[in-house]
Write an enzyme that holds these catalytic residues in place. Structure first.
Site, short mmCIF file in Angstrom:
data_model
loop_
_atom_site.label_atom_id
_atom_site.label_comp_id
_atom_site.label_asym_id
_atom_site.label_seq_id
_atom_site.Cartn_x
_atom_site.Cartn_y
_atom_site.Cartn_z
N GLU A 155 45.11 -77.17 5.25
CA GLU A 155 44.69 -78.47 4.73
C GLU A 155 45.46 -78.80 3.46
O GLU A 155 45.68 -79.96 3.15
CB GLU A 155 43.18 -78.47 4.47
CG GLU A 155 42.59 -79.86 4.30
CD GLU A 155 41.07 -79.87 4.31
OE1 GLU A 155 40.49 -80.15 5.37
OE2 GLU A 155 40.47 -79.56 3.26
N HIS B 113 44.12 -55.08 19.86
CA HIS B 113 43.87 -55.14 21.30
C HIS B 113 43.78 -56.58 21.81
O HIS B 113 43.32 -56.81 22.93
CB HIS B 113 42.59 -54.38 21.63
CG HIS B 113 42.68 -52.92 21.30
ND1 HIS B 113 43.15 -51.98 22.18
CD2 HIS B 113 42.39 -52.25 20.15
CE1 HIS B 113 43.13 -50.79 21.61
NE2 HIS B 113 42.67 -50.92 20.38
N LYS C 120 38.11 -89.33 11.91
CA LYS C 120 36.74 -89.71 11.53
C LYS C 120 36.54 -91.22 11.64
O LYS C 120 35.49 -91.69 12.08
CB LYS C 120 36.43 -89.22 10.11
CG LYS C 120 36.35 -87.72 9.97
CD LYS C 120 35.66 -87.28 8.69
CE LYS C 120 36.43 -87.64 7.46
NZ LYS C 120 35.84 -87.07 6.23
#
Length: 559
Positions: free
Chosen positions: A352, A383, A511
Protein backbone atom coordinates in the site's frame (compact mmCIF):
# COMPACT_ATOMS: atom_id res chain seq x y z
CA UNK A 1 16.52 13.82 -14.39
CA UNK A 2 14.92 10.39 -14.40
CA UNK A 3 16.19 8.11 -11.66
CA UNK A 4 17.24 5.49 -14.19
CA UNK A 5 19.52 8.05 -15.88
CA UNK A 6 21.29 9.20 -12.72
CA UNK A 7 25.01 8.52 -12.29
CA UNK A 8 24.46 6.34 -9.22
CA UNK A 9 21.87 4.23 -11.04
CA UNK A 10 23.99 3.86 -14.16
CA UNK A 11 26.95 2.73 -12.07
CA UNK A 12 24.81 -0.03 -10.55
CA UNK A 13 23.61 -1.16 -13.99
CA UNK A 14 27.22 -1.55 -15.11
CA UNK A 15 28.27 -3.18 -11.84
CA UNK A 16 25.49 -5.77 -12.06
CA UNK A 17 27.25 -7.32 -15.07
CA UNK A 18 30.32 -7.86 -12.89
CA UNK A 19 28.29 -9.48 -10.10
CA UNK A 20 26.62 -11.81 -12.60
CA UNK A 21 30.01 -13.40 -13.26
CA UNK A 22 30.25 -14.65 -9.66
CA UNK A 23 28.23 -17.00 -7.50
CA UNK A 24 27.67 -16.64 -3.80
CA UNK A 25 29.21 -20.05 -3.35
CA UNK A 26 32.43 -18.70 -4.87
CA UNK A 27 32.18 -15.48 -2.86
CA UNK A 28 32.05 -17.41 0.41
CA UNK A 29 34.85 -19.73 -0.67
CA UNK A 30 37.06 -16.77 -1.51
CA UNK A 31 36.43 -14.70 1.63
CA UNK A 32 36.44 -16.23 5.11
CA UNK A 33 35.36 -12.86 6.55
CA UNK A 34 32.27 -12.49 4.37
CA UNK A 35 29.83 -12.98 7.25
CA UNK A 36 31.67 -10.40 9.36
CA UNK A 37 31.62 -7.88 6.51
CA UNK A 38 27.95 -8.35 5.71
CA UNK A 39 26.20 -8.66 9.06
CA UNK A 40 25.02 -6.16 11.66
CA UNK A 41 24.27 -6.60 15.35
CA UNK A 42 21.91 -4.29 17.21
CA UNK A 43 20.71 -4.93 20.75
CA UNK A 44 19.36 -8.52 20.68
CA UNK A 45 19.02 -8.64 16.90
CA UNK A 46 21.39 -9.86 14.19
CA UNK A 47 20.97 -9.13 10.49
CA UNK A 48 22.97 -11.55 8.35
CA UNK A 49 22.91 -10.26 4.78
CA UNK A 50 26.00 -12.14 3.63
CA UNK A 51 23.89 -14.56 1.55
CA UNK A 52 23.17 -11.89 -1.04
CA UNK A 53 24.56 -11.36 -4.53
CA UNK A 54 26.72 -8.48 -3.42
CA UNK A 55 30.33 -7.44 -3.01
CA UNK A 56 31.81 -4.59 -1.03
CA UNK A 57 31.63 -2.53 -4.21
CA UNK A 58 27.92 -3.31 -4.55
CA UNK A 59 27.25 -1.89 -1.11
CA UNK A 60 29.37 1.19 -1.81
CA UNK A 61 27.31 1.92 -4.92
CA UNK A 62 23.98 1.27 -3.20
CA UNK A 63 24.95 3.54 -0.31
CA UNK A 64 25.94 6.19 -2.84
CA UNK A 65 22.48 5.83 -4.39
CA UNK A 66 20.84 6.41 -1.00
CA UNK A 67 22.89 9.52 -0.32
CA UNK A 68 22.32 10.97 -3.79
CA UNK A 69 18.56 10.33 -3.45
CA UNK A 70 18.39 12.54 -0.36
CA UNK A 71 17.38 9.82 2.10
CA UNK A 72 19.07 11.62 5.00
CA UNK A 73 17.28 14.91 4.32
CA UNK A 74 13.90 13.24 3.87
CA UNK A 75 14.43 11.21 7.04
CA UNK A 76 15.02 14.41 9.02
CA UNK A 77 11.93 15.98 7.50
CA UNK A 78 9.76 13.03 8.51
CA UNK A 79 10.89 13.05 12.14
CA UNK A 80 10.52 16.84 12.35
CA UNK A 81 6.93 16.81 11.12
CA UNK A 82 7.30 18.24 7.62
CA UNK A 83 4.33 17.40 5.35
CA UNK A 84 6.18 14.75 3.34
CA UNK A 85 2.84 13.14 2.43
CA UNK A 86 2.68 15.73 -0.33
CA UNK A 87 -0.53 14.56 -2.07
CA UNK A 88 -2.52 15.08 1.14
CA UNK A 89 -0.31 17.83 2.62
CA UNK A 90 0.14 15.90 5.85
CA UNK A 91 2.92 15.21 8.28
CA UNK A 92 3.97 11.59 8.78
CA UNK A 93 4.51 11.17 12.50
CA UNK A 94 3.83 7.61 13.56
CA UNK A 95 7.32 7.81 15.05
CA UNK A 96 6.10 10.49 17.48
CA UNK A 97 3.55 8.04 18.90
CA UNK A 98 6.31 5.94 20.43
CA UNK A 99 8.58 8.67 21.75
CA UNK A 100 8.93 8.88 25.55
CA UNK A 101 6.74 11.60 27.09
CA UNK A 102 7.93 15.12 27.71
CA UNK A 103 8.97 16.25 24.22
CA UNK A 104 7.69 19.24 22.26
CA UNK A 105 6.80 18.94 18.57
CA UNK A 106 4.28 21.29 17.00
CA UNK A 107 1.96 20.35 14.13
CA UNK A 108 -0.68 22.86 13.02
CA UNK A 109 -0.04 24.91 16.15
CA UNK A 110 -0.52 22.01 18.58
CA UNK A 111 2.15 20.33 20.68
CA UNK A 112 1.49 16.76 19.62
CA UNK A 113 3.59 15.45 22.50
CA UNK A 114 0.89 16.64 24.91
CA UNK A 115 -1.87 15.35 22.62
CA UNK A 116 -0.35 11.87 22.47
CA UNK A 117 0.32 11.77 26.21
CA UNK A 118 -3.32 12.63 26.90
CA UNK A 119 -4.64 9.78 24.76
CA UNK A 120 -2.15 7.30 26.26
CA UNK A 121 -3.29 8.33 29.75
CA UNK A 122 -6.92 7.78 28.73
CA UNK A 123 -6.04 4.36 27.28
CA UNK A 124 -4.15 3.36 30.42
CA UNK A 125 -7.05 4.24 32.73
CA UNK A 126 -9.54 2.44 30.51
CA UNK A 127 -7.37 -0.69 30.33
CA UNK A 128 -6.88 -0.77 34.08
CA UNK A 129 -10.64 -0.61 34.67
CA UNK A 130 -11.47 -3.35 32.17
CA UNK A 131 -8.60 -5.68 33.09
CA UNK A 132 -9.16 -5.33 36.84
CA UNK A 133 -12.86 -6.12 36.47
CA UNK A 134 -13.96 -2.73 37.79
CA UNK A 135 -15.60 -2.02 34.45
CA UNK A 136 -18.96 -3.78 34.56
CA UNK A 137 -21.37 -4.70 31.82
CA UNK A 138 -25.07 -3.96 31.95
CA UNK A 139 -25.80 -6.94 34.23
CA UNK A 140 -22.93 -6.18 36.59
CA UNK A 141 -20.57 -8.80 35.18
CA UNK A 142 -16.96 -8.07 34.28
CA UNK A 143 -15.74 -8.09 30.69
CA UNK A 144 -14.26 -11.37 29.42
CA UNK A 145 -14.07 -10.75 25.66
CA UNK A 146 -13.03 -7.79 23.51
CA UNK A 147 -14.06 -7.58 19.84
CA UNK A 148 -12.13 -5.14 17.66
CA UNK A 149 -14.15 -4.12 14.60
CA UNK A 150 -12.05 -2.39 11.95
CA UNK A 151 -10.44 -3.00 8.59
CA UNK A 152 -7.05 -2.40 6.98
CA UNK A 153 -4.69 -0.74 9.42
CA UNK A 154 -7.39 -0.79 12.10
CA UNK A 155 -7.31 -4.58 11.98
CA UNK A 156 -4.11 -5.98 10.46
CA UNK A 157 -1.72 -4.40 12.95
CA UNK A 158 -3.57 -5.13 16.20
CA UNK A 159 -4.47 -8.64 15.03
CA UNK A 160 -0.88 -9.42 14.07
CA UNK A 161 0.51 -8.07 17.35
CA UNK A 162 -1.95 -9.89 19.60
CA UNK A 163 -1.22 -13.14 17.77
CA UNK A 164 2.54 -12.59 17.91
CA UNK A 165 2.54 -11.79 21.63
CA UNK A 166 0.07 -14.36 22.93
CA UNK A 167 2.58 -15.67 25.51
CA UNK A 168 2.66 -12.20 27.07
CA UNK A 169 -1.12 -11.78 27.47
CA UNK A 170 -2.31 -11.36 31.06
CA UNK A 171 -4.94 -14.04 30.49
CA UNK A 172 -7.95 -12.17 31.83
CA UNK A 173 -9.41 -11.25 28.45
CA UNK A 174 -9.81 -12.90 25.07
CA UNK A 175 -9.58 -10.66 22.03
CA UNK A 176 -11.30 -11.17 18.67
CA UNK A 177 -11.05 -9.30 15.37
CA UNK A 178 -13.76 -8.69 12.79
CA UNK A 179 -12.85 -6.97 9.53
CA UNK A 180 -14.47 -8.60 6.51
CA UNK A 181 -17.84 -7.30 5.37
CA UNK A 182 -18.75 -10.92 4.64
CA UNK A 183 -21.41 -11.56 7.29
CA UNK A 184 -19.79 -14.88 8.08
CA UNK A 185 -16.94 -13.12 9.86
CA UNK A 186 -19.02 -11.33 12.46
CA UNK A 187 -21.59 -14.13 12.85
CA UNK A 188 -18.95 -16.78 13.48
CA UNK A 189 -17.28 -14.48 16.00
CA UNK A 190 -20.44 -13.53 17.89
CA UNK A 191 -21.95 -17.01 18.12
CA UNK A 192 -19.44 -17.99 20.81
CA UNK A 193 -19.70 -14.78 22.87
CA UNK A 194 -21.98 -13.52 25.64
CA UNK A 195 -23.42 -10.00 25.26
CA UNK A 196 -23.26 -9.52 29.03
CA UNK A 197 -19.46 -9.84 29.10
CA UNK A 198 -18.40 -8.57 25.65
CA UNK A 199 -16.82 -5.19 24.91
CA UNK A 200 -16.70 -3.90 21.32
CA UNK A 201 -14.09 -1.47 20.00
CA UNK A 202 -15.23 0.25 16.80
CA UNK A 203 -12.05 1.43 15.08
CA UNK A 204 -12.74 3.90 12.28
CA UNK A 205 -11.12 7.31 11.91
CA UNK A 206 -14.16 8.84 10.18
CA UNK A 207 -16.74 6.48 11.66
CA UNK A 208 -18.12 6.15 8.14
CA UNK A 209 -16.05 3.25 6.73
CA UNK A 210 -18.60 1.00 5.04
CA UNK A 211 -17.23 -2.37 6.15
CA UNK A 212 -16.58 -1.29 9.72
CA UNK A 213 -19.89 0.48 10.24
CA UNK A 214 -21.86 -2.40 8.70
CA UNK A 215 -20.19 -4.83 11.10
CA UNK A 216 -20.62 -2.38 13.98
CA UNK A 217 -24.36 -2.11 13.33
CA UNK A 218 -24.63 -5.91 13.23
CA UNK A 219 -22.82 -6.08 16.57
CA UNK A 220 -25.15 -3.41 17.96
CA UNK A 221 -28.24 -5.35 16.84
CA UNK A 222 -26.85 -8.57 18.32
CA UNK A 223 -26.17 -6.82 21.61
CA UNK A 224 -29.56 -5.10 21.84
CA UNK A 225 -31.40 -8.33 21.03
CA UNK A 226 -30.39 -9.40 24.55
CA UNK A 227 -29.78 -6.11 26.38
CA UNK A 228 -32.79 -4.26 24.81
CA UNK A 229 -32.02 -0.84 26.35
CA UNK A 230 -29.89 1.42 24.12
CA UNK A 231 -28.49 3.09 27.23
CA UNK A 232 -26.52 -0.11 27.86
CA UNK A 233 -24.47 0.44 24.68
CA UNK A 234 -22.27 2.80 26.70
CA UNK A 235 -21.13 -0.08 28.89
CA UNK A 236 -20.23 -2.38 25.99
CA UNK A 237 -18.97 -0.18 23.13
CA UNK A 238 -15.93 2.07 22.78
CA UNK A 239 -14.68 3.90 19.69
CA UNK A 240 -11.35 4.83 18.18
CA UNK A 241 -12.24 7.74 15.92
CA UNK A 242 -12.04 11.44 15.20
CA UNK A 243 -15.78 11.86 14.51
CA UNK A 244 -17.34 12.57 17.90
CA UNK A 245 -20.76 13.39 16.43
CA UNK A 246 -21.11 10.01 14.70
CA UNK A 247 -19.74 8.14 17.71
CA UNK A 248 -22.32 9.69 20.05
CA UNK A 249 -25.08 9.13 17.48
CA UNK A 250 -24.19 5.41 17.53
CA UNK A 251 -24.77 5.40 21.29
CA UNK A 252 -21.18 5.37 22.53
CA UNK A 253 -20.24 7.61 25.45
CA UNK A 254 -17.80 10.22 24.14
CA UNK A 255 -15.72 9.61 27.27
CA UNK A 256 -14.95 6.24 25.69
CA UNK A 257 -13.89 7.69 22.34
CA UNK A 258 -10.15 7.52 21.80
CA UNK A 259 -8.77 10.04 19.32
CA UNK A 260 -6.03 9.85 16.76
CA UNK A 261 -4.83 12.21 14.08
CA UNK A 262 -4.58 12.80 10.33
CA UNK A 263 -0.81 12.48 10.51
CA UNK A 264 -1.22 8.82 11.52
CA UNK A 265 -1.64 6.67 8.41
CA UNK A 266 -3.81 3.59 8.78
CA UNK A 267 -1.00 1.12 8.16
CA UNK A 268 1.10 2.91 10.79
CA UNK A 269 -1.68 3.25 13.35
CA UNK A 270 -1.17 0.31 15.73
CA UNK A 271 1.04 2.64 17.81
CA UNK A 272 -1.91 4.98 18.36
CA UNK A 273 -5.24 4.43 20.09
CA UNK A 274 -5.91 1.88 17.32
CA UNK A 275 -3.71 -0.29 19.53
CA UNK A 276 -6.32 -0.23 22.31
CA UNK A 277 -7.15 -3.90 21.71
CA UNK A 278 -3.43 -4.71 22.06
CA UNK A 279 -3.22 -2.85 25.37
CA UNK A 280 -6.34 -4.56 26.70
CA UNK A 281 -5.08 -8.01 25.75
CA UNK A 282 -1.47 -7.65 26.89
CA UNK A 283 -1.83 -5.03 29.60
CA UNK A 284 -0.81 -1.40 29.17
CA UNK A 285 2.73 -2.00 30.44
CA UNK A 286 3.32 -4.49 27.62
CA UNK A 287 1.92 -1.99 25.11
CA UNK A 288 4.47 0.51 26.40
CA UNK A 289 7.23 -2.07 25.85
CA UNK A 290 6.04 -2.45 22.25
CA UNK A 291 6.29 1.33 21.81
CA UNK A 292 9.73 1.37 23.44
CA UNK A 293 11.04 -1.26 21.03
CA UNK A 294 9.81 0.73 18.04
CA UNK A 295 11.32 3.93 19.44
CA UNK A 296 14.68 2.21 19.93
CA UNK A 297 14.65 1.24 16.24
CA UNK A 298 13.64 4.82 15.35
CA UNK A 299 16.74 6.07 17.15
CA UNK A 300 18.91 3.50 15.38
CA UNK A 301 17.46 4.50 12.00
CA UNK A 302 17.79 8.21 12.73
CA UNK A 303 21.33 8.21 14.11
CA UNK A 304 23.35 5.35 12.65
CA UNK A 305 25.40 5.89 9.48
CA UNK A 306 23.88 4.23 6.45
CA UNK A 307 26.48 1.46 6.29
CA UNK A 308 25.54 0.40 9.86
CA UNK A 309 21.83 1.11 9.54
CA UNK A 310 19.64 -2.01 9.40
CA UNK A 311 16.54 -0.49 7.71
CA UNK A 312 18.73 1.28 5.15
CA UNK A 313 20.66 -1.90 4.32
CA UNK A 314 17.42 -3.89 3.90
CA UNK A 315 15.94 -1.17 1.70
CA UNK A 316 18.99 -1.03 -0.55
CA UNK A 317 19.12 -4.80 -0.96
CA UNK A 318 15.44 -4.74 -1.92
CA UNK A 319 16.12 -2.09 -4.57
CA UNK A 320 19.13 -4.06 -5.84
CA UNK A 321 16.91 -7.03 -6.64
CA UNK A 322 13.73 -5.20 -7.66
CA UNK A 323 15.40 -2.81 -10.07
CA UNK A 324 18.53 -4.56 -11.27
CA UNK A 325 17.49 -8.24 -11.19
CA UNK A 326 13.79 -7.70 -12.06
CA UNK A 327 12.65 -9.52 -8.91
CA UNK A 328 8.90 -8.87 -8.86
CA UNK A 329 8.23 -10.34 -5.43
CA UNK A 330 9.81 -10.70 -2.01
CA UNK A 331 9.06 -13.50 0.45
CA UNK A 332 8.96 -13.13 4.22
CA UNK A 333 9.36 -16.41 6.12
CA UNK A 334 9.02 -16.17 9.92
CA UNK A 335 10.26 -19.29 11.65
CA UNK A 336 7.91 -18.68 14.55
CA UNK A 337 4.26 -19.73 14.54
CA UNK A 338 3.30 -16.69 16.62
CA UNK A 339 4.32 -14.54 13.63
CA UNK A 340 1.90 -16.27 11.27
CA UNK A 341 0.15 -12.95 10.49
CA UNK A 342 3.38 -10.98 10.03
CA UNK A 343 3.63 -11.50 6.24
CA UNK A 344 0.02 -10.32 5.81
CA UNK A 345 0.77 -7.25 7.92
CA UNK A 346 3.85 -6.49 5.82
CA UNK A 347 1.80 -6.87 2.64
CA UNK A 348 -0.23 -3.81 3.54
CA UNK A 349 2.73 -1.89 4.94
CA UNK A 350 4.84 -2.40 1.82
CA UNK A 351 2.38 -2.78 -1.05
CA UNK A 352 0.00 0.00 0.00
CA UNK A 353 2.97 2.29 0.61
CA UNK A 354 5.10 1.63 -2.46
CA UNK A 355 2.67 0.20 -4.99
CA UNK A 356 2.83 3.46 -6.96
CA UNK A 357 3.48 4.27 -10.62
CA UNK A 358 3.61 8.08 -10.39
CA UNK A 359 6.54 10.01 -8.93
CA UNK A 360 6.64 13.14 -6.79
CA UNK A 361 6.46 15.32 -9.92
CA UNK A 362 3.36 13.59 -11.25
CA UNK A 363 5.27 11.69 -13.94
CA UNK A 364 4.94 7.98 -14.67
CA UNK A 365 7.99 6.23 -13.27
CA UNK A 366 10.39 4.54 -15.66
CA UNK A 367 11.59 2.05 -13.05
CA UNK A 368 9.92 -0.68 -11.02
CA UNK A 369 8.63 0.19 -7.55
CA UNK A 370 7.06 -1.93 -4.80
CA UNK A 371 7.29 -5.72 -5.13
CA UNK A 372 4.64 -8.26 -4.20
CA UNK A 373 5.15 -9.24 -0.55
CA UNK A 374 4.11 -12.72 0.52
CA UNK A 375 5.00 -15.53 2.85
CA UNK A 376 4.02 -18.12 5.43
CA UNK A 377 5.62 -19.45 8.60
CA UNK A 378 8.41 -21.99 8.29
CA UNK A 379 8.44 -24.95 8.22
CA UNK A 380 4.96 -25.00 6.65
CA UNK A 381 6.27 -22.82 3.84
CA UNK A 382 8.91 -25.40 2.97
CA UNK A 383 6.17 -27.87 2.09
CA UNK A 384 4.14 -25.32 0.15
CA UNK A 385 6.14 -22.93 -2.05
CA UNK A 386 9.85 -23.51 -1.40
CA UNK A 387 9.98 -25.59 -4.57
CA UNK A 388 9.51 -22.32 -6.45
CA UNK A 389 12.16 -20.53 -4.39
CA UNK A 390 14.73 -23.26 -5.02
CA UNK A 391 14.09 -24.34 -8.61
CA UNK A 392 11.67 -21.86 -10.16
CA UNK A 393 12.80 -19.63 -13.05
CA UNK A 394 12.28 -16.39 -11.11
CA UNK A 395 14.62 -14.83 -8.59
CA UNK A 396 12.70 -14.35 -5.32
CA UNK A 397 14.66 -12.77 -2.47
CA UNK A 398 13.50 -13.79 1.00
CA UNK A 399 13.76 -12.67 4.60
CA UNK A 400 14.04 -15.41 7.21
CA UNK A 401 13.05 -14.26 10.71
CA UNK A 402 13.76 -16.54 13.65
CA UNK A 403 13.98 -16.19 17.46
CA UNK A 404 16.67 -18.18 19.23
CA UNK A 405 14.43 -18.68 22.27
CA UNK A 406 11.16 -20.57 22.02
CA UNK A 407 8.19 -19.51 24.14
CA UNK A 408 7.17 -23.17 24.21
CA UNK A 409 10.29 -25.32 24.67
CA UNK A 410 9.49 -28.96 24.02
CA UNK A 411 12.12 -31.58 23.35
CA UNK A 412 13.95 -30.99 20.09
CA UNK A 413 11.20 -28.91 18.47
CA UNK A 414 13.02 -25.60 18.50
CA UNK A 415 16.40 -27.04 17.57
CA UNK A 416 14.75 -28.69 14.58
CA UNK A 417 13.08 -25.40 13.65
CA UNK A 418 16.43 -23.58 13.76
CA UNK A 419 18.12 -26.36 11.79
CA UNK A 420 15.51 -26.08 9.04
CA UNK A 421 15.80 -22.31 8.89
CA UNK A 422 19.57 -22.31 8.59
CA UNK A 423 19.55 -25.24 6.16
CA UNK A 424 17.14 -23.47 3.81
CA UNK A 425 19.23 -20.30 3.56
CA UNK A 426 22.36 -22.38 2.94
CA UNK A 427 20.59 -24.47 0.30
CA UNK A 428 19.24 -21.39 -1.46
CA UNK A 429 22.72 -19.90 -1.51
CA UNK A 430 24.78 -22.97 -2.43
CA UNK A 431 22.42 -25.01 -4.53
CA UNK A 432 23.55 -28.41 -5.79
CA UNK A 433 25.73 -28.74 -8.89
CA UNK A 434 25.43 -31.27 -11.69
CA UNK A 435 28.62 -32.94 -10.48
CA UNK A 436 27.22 -33.28 -6.95
CA UNK A 437 23.92 -34.67 -8.22
CA UNK A 438 25.62 -37.21 -10.46
CA UNK A 439 27.83 -38.41 -7.61
CA UNK A 440 24.83 -38.64 -5.28
CA UNK A 441 22.80 -40.68 -7.77
CA UNK A 442 25.74 -42.95 -8.52
CA UNK A 443 26.26 -43.61 -4.80
CA UNK A 444 22.55 -44.46 -4.56
CA UNK A 445 22.99 -47.20 -7.20
CA UNK A 446 21.58 -45.52 -10.31
CA UNK A 447 23.13 -46.55 -13.62
CA UNK A 448 24.41 -43.98 -16.11
CA UNK A 449 21.29 -44.11 -18.29
CA UNK A 450 19.00 -43.32 -15.35
CA UNK A 451 21.36 -40.65 -14.07
CA UNK A 452 21.27 -38.98 -17.48
CA UNK A 453 17.46 -38.90 -17.41
CA UNK A 454 17.20 -37.60 -13.87
CA UNK A 455 20.12 -35.36 -12.98
CA UNK A 456 18.76 -32.10 -14.45
CA UNK A 457 15.66 -32.38 -12.28
CA UNK A 458 17.76 -32.63 -9.13
CA UNK A 459 20.17 -29.77 -9.86
CA UNK A 460 19.70 -26.64 -7.73
CA UNK A 461 21.13 -23.52 -9.34
CA UNK A 462 21.60 -21.82 -5.97
CA UNK A 463 22.64 -18.17 -5.90
CA UNK A 464 19.20 -17.36 -4.43
CA UNK A 465 19.47 -14.39 -2.03
CA UNK A 466 18.24 -14.32 1.56
CA UNK A 467 18.50 -12.18 4.67
CA UNK A 468 18.41 -13.88 8.05
CA UNK A 469 17.12 -11.82 10.97
CA UNK A 470 17.92 -13.50 14.27
CA UNK A 471 16.44 -12.22 17.52
CA UNK A 472 17.08 -13.58 20.98
CA UNK A 473 13.39 -13.65 21.85
CA UNK A 474 10.14 -12.51 20.30
CA UNK A 475 8.86 -10.21 23.06
CA UNK A 476 6.97 -6.89 22.96
CA UNK A 477 10.15 -4.80 22.72
CA UNK A 478 11.63 -6.87 19.91
CA UNK A 479 8.37 -7.07 17.96
CA UNK A 480 8.12 -3.28 18.13
CA UNK A 481 11.65 -3.07 16.78
CA UNK A 482 10.94 -5.49 13.94
CA UNK A 483 7.84 -3.61 12.83
CA UNK A 484 9.62 -0.24 12.92
CA UNK A 485 12.55 -1.75 11.02
CA UNK A 486 10.27 -2.69 8.13
CA UNK A 487 8.46 0.67 8.29
CA UNK A 488 11.74 2.49 7.78
CA UNK A 489 12.86 0.07 5.06
CA UNK A 490 9.71 0.92 3.10
CA UNK A 491 10.26 4.64 3.69
CA UNK A 492 13.83 4.55 2.35
CA UNK A 493 12.76 2.70 -0.78
CA UNK A 494 9.99 5.22 -1.41
CA UNK A 495 12.45 8.10 -1.15
CA UNK A 496 14.85 6.48 -3.63
CA UNK A 497 11.99 5.65 -6.02
CA UNK A 498 10.74 9.27 -5.66
CA UNK A 499 7.20 8.24 -4.79
CA UNK A 500 4.83 9.08 -1.94
CA UNK A 501 4.83 6.11 0.43
CA UNK A 502 2.12 7.61 2.63
CA UNK A 503 -1.01 7.94 0.51
CA UNK A 504 -3.21 5.14 -0.85
CA UNK A 505 -5.41 6.48 -3.62
CA UNK A 506 -5.45 3.03 -5.18
CA UNK A 507 -7.97 1.77 -2.63
CA UNK A 508 -10.55 4.44 -3.51
CA UNK A 509 -11.83 3.64 -7.01
CA UNK A 510 -13.19 0.20 -6.18
CA UNK A 511 -14.96 1.59 -3.10
CA UNK A 512 -16.56 4.36 -5.19
CA UNK A 513 -17.85 1.88 -7.75
CA UNK A 514 -19.13 -0.45 -5.03
CA UNK A 515 -21.37 2.35 -3.73
CA UNK A 516 -22.96 2.52 -7.19
CA UNK A 517 -23.26 -1.23 -7.65
CA UNK A 518 -24.82 -2.00 -4.25
CA UNK A 519 -28.25 -0.47 -5.04
CA UNK A 520 -28.11 -2.02 -8.51
CA UNK A 521 -27.75 -5.50 -7.00
CA UNK A 522 -30.79 -4.73 -4.84
CA UNK A 523 -32.80 -3.29 -7.75
CA UNK A 524 -35.64 -5.09 -9.54
CA UNK A 525 -34.51 -3.71 -12.90
CA UNK A 526 -31.85 -5.18 -15.18
CA UNK A 527 -28.56 -3.29 -15.13
CA UNK A 528 -27.01 -1.98 -18.36
CA UNK A 529 -24.86 0.94 -17.19
CA UNK A 530 -21.53 -0.89 -17.04
CA UNK A 531 -19.38 -2.93 -19.39
CA UNK A 532 -20.81 -6.25 -20.60
CA UNK A 533 -18.92 -8.32 -18.03
CA UNK A 534 -19.88 -6.20 -15.01
CA UNK A 535 -23.50 -5.95 -16.20
CA UNK A 536 -23.71 -9.73 -16.51
CA UNK A 537 -22.24 -10.32 -13.05
CA UNK A 538 -24.57 -7.80 -11.39
CA UNK A 539 -27.62 -9.18 -13.16
CA UNK A 540 -26.74 -12.75 -12.23
CA UNK A 541 -26.43 -11.69 -8.58
CA UNK A 542 -29.73 -9.77 -8.85
CA UNK A 543 -31.56 -12.74 -10.33
CA UNK A 544 -30.20 -15.15 -7.75
CA UNK A 545 -31.12 -12.75 -4.94
CA UNK A 546 -34.70 -12.32 -6.20
CA UNK A 547 -35.20 -16.07 -6.61
CA UNK A 548 -33.84 -16.69 -3.14
CA UNK A 549 -36.23 -14.12 -1.64
CA UNK A 550 -39.19 -15.76 -3.44
CA UNK A 551 -38.19 -19.21 -2.15
CA UNK A 552 -37.87 -17.95 1.42
CA UNK A 553 -41.27 -16.21 1.16
CA UNK A 554 -42.87 -19.40 -0.16
CA UNK A 555 -41.44 -21.44 2.70
CA UNK A 556 -42.71 -18.93 5.28
CA UNK A 557 -46.21 -18.88 3.75
CA UNK A 558 -46.28 -22.71 3.78
CA UNK A 559 -45.81 -22.72 7.55
Amino acid sequence: MELSRSAAWSALVFHKHEVDKKTMRDMFAGDSDRFVKFSLSWKEMLLDYSKNRITSRTMELLLELAHSAGVDEKRQQMFQGAPINFTENRSVLHTALRRPPGYVLEVDGLNIGDEIAGVLFQMKNFCEKVISGKWKGYTGKSITDVVNIGIGGSDLGPYMVTEALKPFAHGGLDVHFVSNIDGTHIRETLKRLDPETTLFIIASKTFTTQETLTNAMSAREWFLARAVEEEYIKKHFAAVSTNQEKVVEFGIDDANMFRFWDWVGGRYSLWSSIGLSIALYLGFNRFEELLAGAHAMDEHFLNEPFNRNIPVILALLGIWYRNFFDAASHAVIPYDQYLHRFPAYLQQLDMESNGKRVDENGHTVTHATGPVIWGEPGTNAQHAFFQLLHQGPDLIPADFIVPLKSQNPSGEHHDMLLANCFAQTEALMKGKTEQEVRAELSDAGYDEADIQKLFQHKVFSGNRPTNTILVHELNPFMLGSLIAMYEHKVFVQGVIWRINSFDQWGVELGKQLARTILPEIQSAEAVTAHDASTNALINMARTFREENIRKESAQLSFF
